[in-house]
Design an enzyme around this catalytic site. Sequence first.
Site, PDB file in Angstrom:
ATOM      1  N   HIS A 307       0.853  -1.191   0.000  1.00 44.42           N
ATOM      2  CA  HIS A 307       0.000   0.000   0.000  1.00 44.42           C
ATOM      3  C   HIS A 307       0.888   1.241   0.000  1.00 44.42           C
ATOM      4  CE1 HIS A 307      -3.159   2.865   1.126  1.00 44.42           C
ATOM      5  NE2 HIS A 307      -4.000   1.942   0.735  1.00 44.42           N
ATOM      6  N   ASP A 364      -8.037  -5.239  -0.263  1.00 50.88           N
ATOM      7  CA  ASP A 364      -8.489  -6.120  -1.356  1.00 50.88           C
ATOM      8  C   ASP A 364      -8.129  -7.579  -1.153  1.00 50.88           C
ATOM      9  OD1 ASP A 364      -7.642  -3.360  -3.385  1.00 50.88           O
ATOM     10  OD2 ASP A 364      -9.664  -4.127  -3.006  1.00 50.88           O
TER      11      ASP A 364
HETATM   12  C1  SDX Z   1      -6.211   0.036  -3.028  1.00 52.58           C
HETATM   13  O1  SDX Z   1      -4.361   4.489  -2.079  1.00 52.58           O
HETATM   14  C2  SDX Z   1      -5.325   3.902  -1.484  1.00 52.58           C
HETATM   15  O2  SDX Z   1      -5.745   4.260  -0.371  1.00 52.58           O
HETATM   16  C3  SDX Z   1      -5.926   2.715  -2.233  1.00 52.58           C
HETATM   17  C4  SDX Z   1      -6.949   1.878  -1.480  1.00 52.58           C
HETATM   18  C5  SDX Z   1      -8.239   2.642  -1.232  1.00 52.58           C
HETATM   19  O3  SDX Z   1      -8.971   2.249  -0.303  1.00 52.58           O
HETATM   20  O4  SDX Z   1      -8.576   3.541  -2.042  1.00 52.58           O
HETATM   21  O5  SDX Z   1      -6.414   1.449  -0.238  1.00 52.58           O
HETATM   22  C6  SDX Z   1      -7.356   0.636  -2.303  1.00 52.58           C
HETATM   23  O6  SDX Z   1      -5.974   0.375  -4.167  1.00 52.58           O
HETATM   24  C7  SDX Z   1      -5.319  -0.934  -2.286  1.00 52.58           C
HETATM   25  C8  SDX Z   1      -4.105  -1.430  -3.144  1.00 52.58           C
HETATM   26  C9  SDX Z   1      -4.608  -2.511  -4.104  1.00 52.58           C
HETATM   27  N1  SDX Z   1      -3.522  -2.877  -5.048  1.00 52.58           N
HETATM   28  C10 SDX Z   1      -2.892  -4.065  -4.946  1.00 52.58           C
HETATM   29  O7  SDX Z   1      -3.076  -4.889  -4.042  1.00 52.58           O
HETATM   30  C11 SDX Z   1      -1.891  -4.327  -6.085  1.00 52.58           C
HETATM   31  C12 SDX Z   1      -0.581  -4.903  -5.496  1.00 52.58           C
HETATM   32  N2  SDX Z   1       0.097  -3.816  -4.760  1.00 52.58           N
HETATM   33  C13 SDX Z   1       1.105  -3.056  -5.405  1.00 52.58           C
HETATM   34  O8  SDX Z   1       1.030  -2.954  -6.787  1.00 52.58           O
HETATM   35  C14 SDX Z   1       1.595  -1.831  -4.630  1.00 52.58           C
HETATM   36  O9  SDX Z   1       1.835  -2.256  -3.359  1.00 52.58           O
HETATM   37  C15 SDX Z   1       0.728  -0.585  -4.616  1.00 52.58           C
HETATM   38  C16 SDX Z   1       0.355  -0.147  -5.985  1.00 52.58           C
HETATM   39  C17 SDX Z   1      -0.504  -0.809  -3.812  1.00 52.58           C
HETATM   40  C18 SDX Z   1       1.553   0.515  -3.954  1.00 52.58           C
HETATM   41  O10 SDX Z   1       2.642   0.733  -4.775  1.00 52.58           O
HETATM   42  P1  SDX Z   1       3.731   1.870  -4.446  1.00 52.58           P
HETATM   43  O11 SDX Z   1       3.367   2.607  -3.208  1.00 52.58           O
HETATM   44  O12 SDX Z   1       3.964   2.655  -5.692  1.00 52.58           O
HETATM   45  O13 SDX Z   1       5.001   1.041  -4.064  1.00 52.58           O
HETATM   46  P2  SDX Z   1       6.088   0.511  -5.093  1.00 52.58           P
HETATM   47  O14 SDX Z   1       5.416  -0.070  -6.296  1.00 52.58           O
HETATM   48  O15 SDX Z   1       7.105   1.575  -5.285  1.00 52.58           O
HETATM   49  O16 SDX Z   1       6.734  -0.717  -4.265  1.00 52.58           O
HETATM   50  C19 SDX Z   1       7.786  -0.514  -3.322  1.00 52.58           C
HETATM   51  C20 SDX Z   1       8.581  -1.818  -3.348  1.00 52.58           C
HETATM   52  C21 SDX Z   1       9.047  -2.210  -4.748  1.00 52.58           C
HETATM   53  O17 SDX Z   1      10.180  -3.061  -4.608  1.00 52.58           O
HETATM   54  P3  SDX Z   1      11.674  -2.352  -4.722  1.00 52.58           P
HETATM   55  O18 SDX Z   1      11.713  -1.622  -6.047  1.00 52.58           O
HETATM   56  O19 SDX Z   1      11.795  -1.446  -3.521  1.00 52.58           O
HETATM   57  O20 SDX Z   1      12.626  -3.528  -4.675  1.00 52.58           O
HETATM   58  O21 SDX Z   1       7.728  -2.913  -2.917  1.00 52.58           O
HETATM   59  C22 SDX Z   1       7.548  -3.818  -3.993  1.00 52.58           C
HETATM   60  C23 SDX Z   1       7.945  -3.082  -5.263  1.00 52.58           C
HETATM   61  O22 SDX Z   1       8.376  -4.016  -6.254  1.00 52.58           O
HETATM   62  N3  SDX Z   1       6.132  -4.181  -3.988  1.00 52.58           N
HETATM   63  C24 SDX Z   1       5.654  -5.405  -4.242  1.00 52.58           C
HETATM   64  C25 SDX Z   1       4.262  -5.313  -4.078  1.00 52.58           C
HETATM   65  N4  SDX Z   1       3.933  -4.046  -3.731  1.00 52.58           N
HETATM   66  C26 SDX Z   1       5.093  -3.354  -3.677  1.00 52.58           C
HETATM   67  N5  SDX Z   1       6.289  -6.565  -4.610  1.00 52.58           N
HETATM   68  C27 SDX Z   1       5.483  -7.639  -4.796  1.00 52.58           C
HETATM   69  N6  SDX Z   1       4.126  -7.623  -4.638  1.00 52.58           N
HETATM   70  C28 SDX Z   1       3.483  -6.482  -4.288  1.00 52.58           C
HETATM   71  N7  SDX Z   1       2.166  -6.465  -4.142  1.00 52.58           N
END
Ligand code: SDX
Length: 428
Positions: A307, A364
Amino acid sequence: MPNTKEFDNTVNIGIESSPLDLPVITGTYDEKGIDISKLLAKTGHVTLDIGFKNTGSTTSTITYIDGDKGVLEHRGYRIEDLASEASFLEVCFLLLKEHLPKRAELDEFVGSVQDYITPPAGIKAILDAMPDDTHPMGMLSAIFASLSGFYPESLDSWTSEEVRWRTIYRLLGHMPGICAYIHRRKANLEYIDPNPSLGYVENFLYMMSGKVDPVVADALDTLLILHADHEQNCSASTVRFVGSSQVNLFASISAGNSALWGPLHGGANQAVLEMLEAIKNDGGDTDKYLDKAKDKNDPFRLMGFGHRVYKNHDPRAKVIKRYADVVLDKLEVEDPVLSIAKGLERAALNDPYFSDRKLFPNVDFYSGIIYRALGIPVDMFTVMFALGRLPGWIAQWKEMREGNEPIGRPRQIYTGHDTRPYIPIGDR
Ligand code: SDX
């Protein structure tokens, strides 16, 4: 890079040796924000923050999230209390009217919403005209935008407070019926018209399937509360941004709904179930999928994990996880993906890749398991998210409108070609 020192309520930054004091705004829980509204005029610099990971877009009184502590409050009320004590329409009232209603206030609000439980008949014709393969979220965005055609006065929802509230009640009142019509259209079933003798959630369930199970209605009412608002998430920010052009509320909500559709946002609840099903069909090998999620060369992400704000447990996910056990037990539903989900969560939380990055289950991760137990098809899961999030979107739009915020128009840093002569096509 400018160096910054914090003085009282200002921050002093030195850009090319010209010192500048920037005001610091302090929030209710002592959050600090550097107000850079005069930065460009005074320094010729803009800031750059792709994805707005460090940038506040507004001040707001609607929702507070403490990502480090896993706290979520709506107008000061903890989500855990609202989920266990309030009704969804009571939370809608709180988000829109800024206080918990007295009984008479709530009855009046419910009456105003229920006045509009029957969507315009023309919506069925629009749904019938859409290709069978249209995703339910694509249908929903189109229907939201079409509402300004059924209610032309809504084009004045920016200028007239009376029209604004009528538009708000139409949106909230029509929403369950629109979502149910979309389900019936996708399932190729006859539409079921609303039953005005039923409550908000009960009527939705009735229009979905022709029957109402009180256990399902209670579970769904709580799930909708848990999705009601979440401060400046991607879809709420979209509603505010699009709304800042002074377009009508229906069009702003349609845009926000399209943002929610994305698999990184609300579309994740559908993606989680598809992921869990894939793991189940692959013999339940959760380690294989954790390895894929950690592999930088593999685009696969652990859906429902991580998140932008929560760097601790998402409080909503904790409630939903508890609810999953209760609802499946009450409905006597055995769903093997629930134990797969729990196993995946346990393994991930004990894996340094996830714990180092503070990746926890979000709203989710478990919600889809309950939706499926309630008999809701997977491709309708994100529509269910929108059904819950609608009052939050409206509250965010209303706050932006009432704050008379300027049209959103970010700056950029240009990194393309410098000026060059046009070459006639024959000479290229
Ligand atoms: C919702 O914003 C809100 O409030 C949203 C929400 C709401 O109520 O409105 O809460 C609802 O959208 C919840 C999120 C649902 N999405 C998912 O579950 C999709 C999977 N999650 C990710 O794609 C990710 O965690 C996000 C999109 C939710 C957040 O992404 P960020 O903040 O841009 O973080 P990032 O992509 O920069 O990740 C930081 C690190 C990275 O690794 P490094 O480059 O540091 O090595 O964490 C890793 C990412 O690769 N990472 C994950 C991951 N999420 C982050 N690796 C594997 N699986 C994941 N799910």
